[in-house]
Design a protein around this motif. Structure first.
Motif, PDB file in Angstrom:
ATOM      1  N   GLY A   1       0.499  -8.110 -26.398  1.00 52.65           N
ATOM      2  CA  GLY A   1      -0.156  -8.771 -25.621  1.00 52.65           C
ATOM      3  C   GLY A   1      -1.666  -9.175 -26.093  1.00 52.65           C
ATOM      4  N   PHE A   2      -1.440  -8.872 -27.361  1.00 47.61           N
ATOM      5  CA  PHE A   2      -2.817  -9.023 -27.911  1.00 47.61           C
ATOM      6  C   PHE A   2      -3.193 -10.506 -28.198  1.00 47.61           C
ATOM      7  CE2 PHE A   2      -2.887  -5.034 -30.424  1.00 47.61           C
ATOM      8  CZ  PHE A   2      -3.243  -4.665 -29.393  1.00 47.61           C
ATOM      9  N   THR A   3      -4.431 -11.413 -28.111  1.00 49.40           N
ATOM     10  CA  THR A   3      -5.109 -12.484 -28.558  1.00 49.40           C
ATOM     11  C   THR A   3      -5.399 -12.165 -30.067  1.00 49.40           C
ATOM     12  OG1 THR A   3      -7.289 -11.724 -27.842  1.00 49.40           O
ATOM     13  CG2 THR A   3      -6.169 -12.653 -25.983  1.00 49.40           C
ATOM     14  N   GLN A   4      -5.212 -13.430 -30.280  1.00 44.66           N
ATOM     15  CA  GLN A   4      -5.524 -13.748 -31.983  1.00 44.66           C
ATOM     16  C   GLN A   4      -6.960 -12.747 -32.150  1.00 44.66           C
ATOM     17  OE1 GLN A   4      -5.597 -17.842 -32.712  1.00 44.66           O
ATOM     18  NE2 GLN A   4      -3.418 -17.453 -33.876  1.00 44.66           N
ATOM     19  N   ARG A   5      -7.924 -13.259 -30.994  1.00 39.52           N
ATOM     20  CA  ARG A   5      -9.457 -12.613 -30.977  1.00 39.52           C
ATOM     21  C   ARG A   5      -9.519 -10.120 -31.101  1.00 39.52           C
ATOM     22  NH1 ARG A   5     -14.868 -14.471 -30.917  1.00 39.52           N
ATOM     23  NH2 ARG A   5     -13.109 -16.283 -30.208  1.00 39.52           N
ATOM     24  N   GLN A   6      -8.438 -10.240 -30.357  1.00 34.88           N
ATOM     25  CA  GLN A   6      -8.354  -9.105 -29.695  1.00 34.88           C
ATOM     26  C   GLN A   6      -7.564  -8.137 -31.098  1.00 34.88           C
ATOM     27  OE1 GLN A   6      -5.786  -8.766 -26.502  1.00 34.88           O
ATOM     28  NE2 GLN A   6      -7.939  -8.298 -24.756  1.00 34.88           N
ATOM     29  N   LEU A   7      -6.512  -9.216 -31.672  1.00 34.26           N
ATOM     30  CA  LEU A   7      -6.224  -8.570 -33.746  1.00 34.26           C
ATOM     31  C   LEU A   7      -7.112  -8.580 -34.222  1.00 34.26           C
ATOM     32  CD1 LEU A   7      -3.627  -6.975 -34.437  1.00 34.26           C
ATOM     33  CD2 LEU A   7      -3.014 -10.032 -35.001  1.00 34.26           C
ATOM     34  N   ALA A   8      -8.269  -9.838 -34.326  1.00 34.32           N
ATOM     35  CA  ALA A   8      -8.938  -9.777 -35.796  1.00 34.32           C
ATOM     36  C   ALA A   8     -10.534  -8.341 -35.716  1.00 34.32           C
ATOM     37  CB  ALA A   8      -9.192 -11.367 -35.936  1.00 34.32           C
ATOM     38  N   GLU A   9     -10.568  -8.642 -34.711  1.00 42.56           N
ATOM     39  CA  GLU A   9     -12.303  -7.742 -34.403  1.00 42.56           C
ATOM     40  C   GLU A   9     -11.407  -6.353 -34.903  1.00 42.56           C
ATOM     41  OE1 GLU A   9     -13.159  -8.228 -30.097  1.00 42.56           O
ATOM     42  OE2 GLU A   9     -14.191 -10.197 -30.298  1.00 42.56           O
ATOM     43  N   PRO A  10     -13.185  -5.738 -35.056  1.00 41.40           N
ATOM     44  CA  PRO A  10     -13.777  -5.972 -35.852  1.00 41.40           C
ATOM     45  C   PRO A  10     -13.848  -6.263 -36.733  1.00 41.40           C
ATOM     46  CG  PRO A  10     -14.190  -4.271 -36.026  1.00 41.40           C
ATOM     47  CD  PRO A  10     -12.574  -4.248 -35.576  1.00 41.40           C
ATOM     48  N   ALA A  11     -13.228  -6.456 -37.941  1.00 42.16           N
ATOM     49  CA  ALA A  11     -13.782  -7.292 -39.267  1.00 42.16           C
ATOM     50  C   ALA A  11     -13.167  -8.910 -39.647  1.00 42.16           C
ATOM     51  CB  ALA A  11     -12.290  -6.411 -39.892  1.00 42.16           C
ATOM     52  N   TYR A  12     -12.340  -9.030 -38.122  1.00 42.32           N
ATOM     53  CA  TYR A  12     -11.696 -10.944 -38.746  1.00 42.32           C
ATOM     54  C   TYR A  12     -12.386 -11.469 -38.128  1.00 42.32           C
ATOM     55  CZ  TYR A  12     -10.330  -7.916 -43.270  1.00 42.32           C
ATOM     56  OH  TYR A  12      -9.475  -7.842 -44.093  1.00 42.32           O
ATOM     57  N   THR A  13     -11.946 -12.870 -37.726  1.00 39.95           N
ATOM     58  CA  THR A  13     -11.827 -13.841 -37.140  1.00 39.95           C
ATOM     59  C   THR A  13     -10.470 -14.228 -36.165  1.00 39.95           C
ATOM     60  OG1 THR A  13     -12.340 -15.646 -38.438  1.00 39.95           O
ATOM     61  CG2 THR A  13     -14.261 -14.458 -37.965  1.00 39.95           C
ATOM     62  N   ALA A  14     -11.092 -15.103 -35.179  1.00 38.55           N
ATOM     63  CA  ALA A  14      -9.626 -15.088 -34.502  1.00 38.55           C
ATOM     64  C   ALA A  14      -9.352 -16.258 -35.548  1.00 38.55           C
ATOM     65  CB  ALA A  14     -10.004 -15.688 -33.115  1.00 38.55           C
ATOM     66  N   ALA A  15      -9.584 -17.119 -36.410  1.00 38.50           N
ATOM     67  CA  ALA A  15      -9.981 -18.447 -36.399  1.00 38.50           C
ATOM     68  C   ALA A  15      -8.762 -17.747 -37.647  1.00 38.50           C
ATOM     69  CB  ALA A  15     -11.214 -18.985 -37.413  1.00 38.50           C
ATOM     70  N   TYR A  16      -9.218 -16.656 -38.324  1.00 39.13           N
ATOM     71  CA  TYR A  16      -8.480 -16.451 -39.587  1.00 39.13           C
ATOM     72  C   TYR A  16      -6.736 -15.676 -39.107  1.00 39.13           C
ATOM     73  CZ  TYR A  16      -6.857 -13.005 -43.711  1.00 39.13           C
ATOM     74  OH  TYR A  16      -6.431 -11.861 -44.693  1.00 39.13           O
ATOM     75  N   VAL A  17      -6.774 -15.099 -38.174  1.00 36.78           N
ATOM     76  CA  VAL A  17      -5.929 -14.653 -37.722  1.00 36.78           C
ATOM     77  C   VAL A  17      -4.867 -15.494 -37.436  1.00 36.78           C
ATOM     78  CG1 VAL A  17      -3.984 -13.351 -35.850  1.00 36.78           C
ATOM     79  CG2 VAL A  17      -6.441 -12.398 -37.118  1.00 36.78           C
TER      80      VAL A  17
END
Length: 479
Positions: free
Chosen positions: A29-45
């Motif tokens: 149930g993660f968004t791309q932003r939740q998965l990416a933070e804090p080291a990466y961005t949602a765009a990278y995911v």
């Protein structure tokens, strides 16, 4: 091999990794932003999940931690516990081989091998192939055994030489038992020299090689070299504690560690257990040492001690249901029994080892083996493709027994059968004596020209024992 290739693609293909990340993210149930933070961005995911970028190890480790899975599972798609579970099953198969029939344990090894291939686990594939090879050796399926050992050696081509020694030993044993004595010696001696040159004086590797070399040395008439190999093997053996007890402890501990999710610790414990269960094969190798010592005592005329050593070797091998090796020892034991005047017991050991027609040739007053003489499970007769040298030895002994009871026709048939087997196997160590026996028999029955031919053949073999077929002995390692 299709499964292996597919699994390899999942490990390397960014699109497969991306789909795996997307699936796990959705399950949690993660968004791309939740998965990416804090080291990466949602765009990278997003780019990663679409398969347009190959993620770095650092990125995969970050994502694995956020998703609550191991780095290996995210990178390859394999559950973290899979390799450990396969190791556990390999130890079970090794234990089955050590204590039961080889056919039963072969099924366990085949199942592990199929799964290891499907998951592209090279180490587990190789170990399963080694186990299958040992099962096939003990059951006498020599060509299949050799192929399994060769396949394991190829899988381990980049590993240190001691890791490959069990496969080399297996191949050499398979070649020996099919009658290729010189090549068996070459494999073992060249590996010993390679270990010495590299300073890799691994006790288990050396033990496997030295004990495996005893049989081909014996069959080629290189008796001094065989005795030296036996001495070295017996000196190495005490450097290993009771493997069954230690392996059982590691195996029990590994079960609890897997249940607690402590995968790395379980894998380390299972690696120790698996290695120790492999060393249970040392019982077979030590039996070969008793076998060699029995031969030495017989040569020295101490027949009582020779019988004791050979019975010890036979009991060890029979307890492991190592059918072919047990049958071979029984031939040598029968020789000692005959020399001790126990002709009936010797014949009872020998008759079931050959084909039904051979038994009929030797029939008449003799009965089949009784009193527990056979304990190998009836794995099949000795012959040209299975224990050829000892099949020849069995025919030779039955010929002697036939001569002693005055049946010269049966004796000649057995001597001729033995001569054919030994010539095809290049077993020059025994050929000269056999030709003498045949020549003497032919001379006594008035066939002088045929006797002369037999004597000439024997002299030809007598001129070429081990020295012309073996090079310098391998260097002795520091003990």
């Amino acid at each position: 091999m299709t499964q292996k290739s597919s699994e390899g693609a999942r490990s390397d293909d960014p699109a497969e990794i991306g789909r795996r990340v997307q699936r796990l993210r959705g399950e949690r149930g993660f968004t791309q932003r939740q998965l990416a933070e804090p080291a990466y961005t949602a765009a990278y995911v997003s780019t990663l999940e679409s398969g347009k970028v190959r993620p770095s190890e650092a990125a995969l480790r970050h994502l694995a931690e956020r998703l609550g899975v191991s780095y290996e599972e995210l990178a390859t798609g394999r559950p973290a516990h899979l390799a450990a579970e396969l190791r556990l099953r390999l130890t079970d198969a090794r234990r089955a081989l050590a204590t039961g029939a080889p056919d039963d344990s072969a099924e366990l090894f085949r199942a592990v091998h199929e799964e290891a291939v499907a998951q592209d686990l090279t180490e587990e594939q190789a170990d399963a192939l080694l186990g299958l090879g040992d099962c096939l050796l003990e059951s006498g399926e020599l060509t299949d055994a050799r192929d399994r050992f060769a396949a394991a050696e190829r899988l381990l081509a980049d590993e240190p030489l001691p890791r490959r020694v069990p496969a080399v030993r297996g191949r050499a044993t398979a070649h020996l038992l099919t009658g290729e004595l010189r090549y068996a010696c070459y494999l073992l001696e060249s590996t010993l020299d390679e270990l010495d040159a590299a300073g890799l004086h691994d006790p288990e590797a050396l033990l496997l090689l030295y004990t495996a070399s005893i049989a081909p040395y014996m069959d080629m008439g290189a008796h001094a070299r065989a005795a030296h190999a036996a001495e070295l093997a017996l000196a190495l053996a005490p450097r290993v504690d009771d493997p069954a007890l230690v392996a059982g402890m590691h195996r029990g501990v590994a079960r609890t560690l897997i249940a607690e999710g402590r995968i790395a610790e379980a894998d380390a414990s299972l690696a120790k257990a698996q290695e120790l269960y492999r060393q249970l094969h040392i019982r077979t190798e030590l039996a070969h040492c008793h076998w060699m010592r029995g031969y030495v005592h017989a040569q020295d005329g101490d027949l009582e001690q020779a019988e004791s050593e050979l019975r010890t070797a036979r009991d060890i091998l029979a307890s492991k249901r190592a059918a072919l090796f047990t049958e071979q020892v029984e031939v040598e034991l029968a020789d000692v029994l005959r020399r001790r005047g126990k002709t009936g017991e010797a014949a009872a050991l020998l008759r079931p080892l050959l084909t039904a027609s051979d038994e009929e040739d030797e029939g008449g007053g003799g009965s089949r083996s009784t009193g527990g003489a056979r304990s190998t499970g009836g794995a099949g007769p000795l012959g040209a493709g299975r224990g050829a040298v000892h099949a020849g030895g069995a025919h030779r002994l039955l010929g002697l027994i036939a001569e002693e009871r005055g049946d010269t026709e049966a004796a000649e048939e057995h001597y001729c059968a033995a001569l054919s087997l030994l010539e095809r196997s290049s077993a020059v160590g025994d050929l000269a004596d056999l030709c003498r026996l045949l020549g003497d028999l032919l001379r006594r029955t008035g066939r002088v020209e045929a006797a002369m031919d037999a004597y000439r053949t024997g002299l030809g073999h007598r001129a070429a024992p081990g020295t012309t077929t073996l090079g310098p002995a391998p260097a002795t390692p520091p003990m």
